[in-house]
Design a protein around this motif. Structure first.
Motif, short mmCIF file in Angstrom:
data_model
loop_
_atom_site.label_atom_id
_atom_site.label_comp_id
_atom_site.label_asym_id
_atom_site.label_seq_id
_atom_site.Cartn_x
_atom_site.Cartn_y
_atom_site.Cartn_z
N GLU A 17 30.57 40.37 33.56
CA GLU A 17 29.32 39.97 34.22
C GLU A 17 29.50 40.20 35.71
N LYS A 56 33.71 37.18 35.03
CA LYS A 56 32.68 37.24 36.07
C LYS A 56 33.28 37.81 37.35
N GLN A 70 22.28 41.46 38.55
CA GLN A 70 23.34 40.97 37.68
C GLN A 70 23.40 41.91 36.49
N ASN A 106 27.93 40.58 39.59
CA ASN A 106 26.87 40.32 40.56
C ASN A 106 27.04 41.27 41.73
#
Length: 781
Positions: free
Chosen positions: A307, A359, A271, A309
């Motif tokens: 953010e 995200k 992450q 992932n």
């Protein structure tokens, strides 16, 4: 425009309007050229290389307004001129900071405090340099325009993503083209020359350039990329502003980055975070179709935190890695994603600190809804040896006519004398000029085409009459004689109902197998991840392997390329390329497959009369034979690395084995078909090998290959949309069917791949781009 440097001033300042970097410094002062500022300029250029100096306020304002919003401008302005220009330029996105250099600090602070982008009012040049240096360290991190592929399908009713998606697809295809195109010394020299011109007079970067030329190696590419030099600044600017020609020149270094990231690929999910300043307008463009709708907000800067992932088990084509150990700053943790990485937008929210949190998830190339059209476009270029003409045509389709023309002409300059590719390039240039409305130039290119044909006709005729008497004669398909002809209009016997996954449709079929005993054909329905059986005369097929979605379970396939039937065991042996395995599937209602060879980049397979299995490996550039019960197999062709020597292959594809166990290989990137006799250490060129184009002496990415009893080779000439026959011992082929241009008529192909004969001698062709199988009957007339 006012002269930036006085005639008697020998200090160089980059005055080109087009900078290779994102950041530029604008200095507006009625007395900006006085000699006591020269030392300051030297220091400033070590921070921001591109400096433009103005004495006229209107010219300066016009220049700033005409720059791109992707540029980032730092402004130095005198107190008097600042009061006039700042109110007009302060709201522009490209202007990120303003410094007032004046003699009276107190009076100028009174008007300056009204404008947030004015960072300071200074009276000392050293203080000015120090302030810009400090601020720029932060600006580099958060002000560079974000350049990532964000893909989302969460679109509200009535909102279309067609425009964005089209640009997305073409950018992905373009990246693939550039990375596959081999670099040359000409390109590298041009890049160095551009950088030398850009940084002329910048002594710090000139030293960096000399060091780079002397010490660069591929294993140091990340060290150079993370170091604050011309290399990072210009490459990053090219990627973020999508400067195609600079990316073209940098492509060998981008390829080095790709290889380093592959070697250091993260083994576990990560992450990571990335801060960014964005105007609300920028953010709305990114998310309007996702979440923000039609909110109307004035343009201003917002703080954004991305953010991300990233899971290495999901992403296979675009590597990412923590590059700290390769970095110029090994103590700083930094994760680098490969150019062309695709991110899925998951969530956007504004927290209590008024920071937008965005995200995203790194995803694979085939995860999004556009995967079919994207993969289709990539397939059209993936099998060929990338060249400037192909790149030019991609750019042509993108509407970038100037660049397309540039690369066509660049290709002309690099071709050897009398190369037949001149013909295609002259045709391309003529058509391109017509499309742009330059009809005079179009006529000139066509005149060059006719002159080339006339001048080289004798040479071409002489070269095609040469023969090679060293080719041996295998015996197979003994009912086909050398004068056999086939009807020129085929019959569609499977598929032909457009791209789809219904039982009457195919999706990018590749391999084919004819079972005469059962009047059946088997088809590797690649993009439907299945093998289908199609009975003679049937309107639909039947799934006999796979068909349970793309995957690696025992009941699934992943882009199967080829298959054969082992009649003794009543099974189908499948080249399951996407899963890097060969599987065996029972023909008696088999629900799952059994892996018989693993860890292999299988392209095609076949079996000899002793039931030995042969498989081509397109990554290892070899063909192996597996006897019954063997675990490792034996190399029977290639195996000496990628190359064009007679003991090498370059991306081998379809294979054919005769009764003497000689192996015929479609050597795609070498544009030839090779014959490797049993036990031979080298192959013999039996078709093509004269470069890529559509003359009768050439092949352009050969695919399916079969051989008759006289040793005549039949080959699917993929990019020329034709099936050719090479008589034993000839250096020139003849067109058997097709050759009428790319199309969907019954006498045309759209990238033919697999070939086969049935017991009567009818010819079957896998018409890949038209999603159909064509049958050409024998022409008795």
């Amino acid at each position: 425009m006012a002269t930036a440097v006085l005639p008697n001033d020998d200090f160089y300042t980059n005055t080109n309007d087009k900078s290779l970097e994102i950041f530029s410094l604008i200095w507006l002062d009625a007395i900006v050229n006085v000699k006591d500022t020269r030392d300051t300029e030297v220091k400033l250029r070590s921070i921001i290389n591109h400096i433009k100096k103005f004495q006229d306020i209107k010219q300066c304002q016009r220049y700033i307004e005409q720059t791109s919003q992707k540029d980032r401008l730092v402004i130095i302005v005198s107190g008097q001129l600042g009061q006039e220009i700042v109110p007009h330029i302060h709201q522009l996105r490209q202007v990120i900071s303003i410094y007032v250099y004046c003699m009276d600090k107190k009076s100028n602070e009174q008007w300056a405090y009204k404008f947030a982008k004015i960072k300071s009012v200074v009276v000392d040049l050293n203080e000015l340099v120090s302030q810009i240096t400090t601020d720029h360290k932060i600006q580099k991190k958060v002000e560079e325009p974000l350049s990532i592929n964000i893909f989302t399908t969460n679109v509200g009713t009535g909102k279309s993503t067609t425009g964005v998606n089209g640009q997305f697809v073409f950018s992905q295809v373009l990246v693939d083209c550039l990375l596959r195109l081999k670099s040359t010394d000409i390109d590298n020299n041009e890049l160095i020359s551009l950088c030398k011109n850009e940084y002329e007079g910048n002594y710090t970067e000139q030293n960096n350039l000399r060091e780079f030329q002397q010490d660069y190696s591929p294993n140091k590419v990340l060290w150079w990329y993370t170091r604050e030099t011309f290399f990072y600044k210009t490459l990053n600017a090219a990627l973020r502003t999508q400067n195609i020609h600079m990316i073209f020149l940098f492509r060998s270094f981008i390829r080095d980055i790709h290889q380093q990231l592959q070697k250091s690929q993260s083994k576990r999910p990560l992450q990571v975070y990335r801060s960014q300043l964005m105007s609300i307008d920028d953010k709305q463009r990114t998310t309007a179709l996702f979440l923000l709708g039609d909110i109307k907000i004035q343009i201003d800067s917002e703080r954004v935190l991305f953010e991300i992932n990233a899971d290495p088990t999901i992403v296979t084509t675009k590597p990412f890695a923590n590059i700290s150990k390769h970095s110029y700053f090994p103590d700083e943790s930094e994760v680098l994603f490969m150019i062309g990485s695709i991110f899925r937008l998951n969530y956007i929210n504004r927290n209590d600190d008024q920071i937008w949190i965005i995200k995203m998830t790194l995803c694979n190339d085939d995860e999004h809804d556009l995967k079919q059209v994207l993969m289709y476009m990539k397939q059209q270029i993936e099998s060929s040896e990338m060249n400037l003409r192909i790149l030019g045509n991609v750019l042509w389709e993108m509407g970038k006519f100037d660049l397309a023309e540039e690369y066509f002409i660049r290709s002309l300059k690099q071709l050897p004398q009398n190369d037949p590719l001149y013909i295609s390039l002259y045709e391309d240039l003529g058509k391109l000029a017509s499309q742009r409305g330059d009809y005079d130039m179009s006529v000139k290119w066509r005149q060059k085409l006719l002159a080339f044909k006339e001048e080289n006709s004798l040479t071409i005729n002489v070269s095609t009459n040469k023969t090679n008497n060293s080719i041996e004669q295998p015996v197979l398909v003994n009912h086909i004689n050398i004068d056999r002809k086939w009807k020129q209009h085929g019959i569609t016997i499977a598929g032909g109902n457009r791209y789809g996954n219904q039982l009457n449709q195919l999706a990018r079929p590749r391999g084919i197998y004819i079972d005469d005993d059962h009047q059946t054909i088997y088809i590797a329905d690649c993009w439907n991840h299945r093998i289908v059986e199609w009975k003679n005369g049937a309107n639909t097929g039947q799934v006999v392997a796979g068909g349970n979605g793309q995957g690696n379970r025992s009941d699934q396939l992943n882009r199967p390329r080829d298959m054969i039937v082992d009649k003794k065991n009543d099974s189908i042996i499948i080249c399951d390329d996407g899963n890097r395995r060969v599987v065996k599937w029972s023909r008696q209602n088999g629900k799952t497959g059994e892996t018989i060879i693993s860890d292999i980049d299988c392209c095609r397979l076949t079996m000899d009369n002793n039931r030995n299995l042969y498989v081509s490996d397109w990554k290892k550039n070899e063909v192996r034979r597996w006897k019954q019960g063997e675990r490792e197999g034996t190399i029977v062709a290639g195996g000496n690395g990628e190359g064009n020597y007679l003991n090498q292959l370059d991306c081998p594809s379809y294979i054919f084995v005769d009764k003497d166990h000689s192996v015929y290989v479609s050597d795609r990137h070498n544009k030839r078909v090779m014959k490797w006799m049993k036990g031979a250490k080298e192959g013999i060129v039996v078709a093509g090998g004269k470069g890529q184009e559509n003359s009768l002496t050439q092949l352009s990415n050969p695919q399916g290959v079969i051989v008759d009893h006289s040793g005549n080779v039949y080959v699917a000439d993929y990019f020329s949309h034709r099936i050719m026959r090479w008589r034993e011992g000839s250096c020139e082929g003849s067109i058997v069917v097709g050759g009428n241009g790319k199309g969907e008529q019954q006498n045309q192909f759209n990238y033919p791949r697999g070939l086969s004969f049935d017991v009567q001698g009818n010819l079957y062709v896998v018409d890949y781009g038209n999603h159909r199988i064509q049958k050409f009957g024998i022409d008795l007339n």
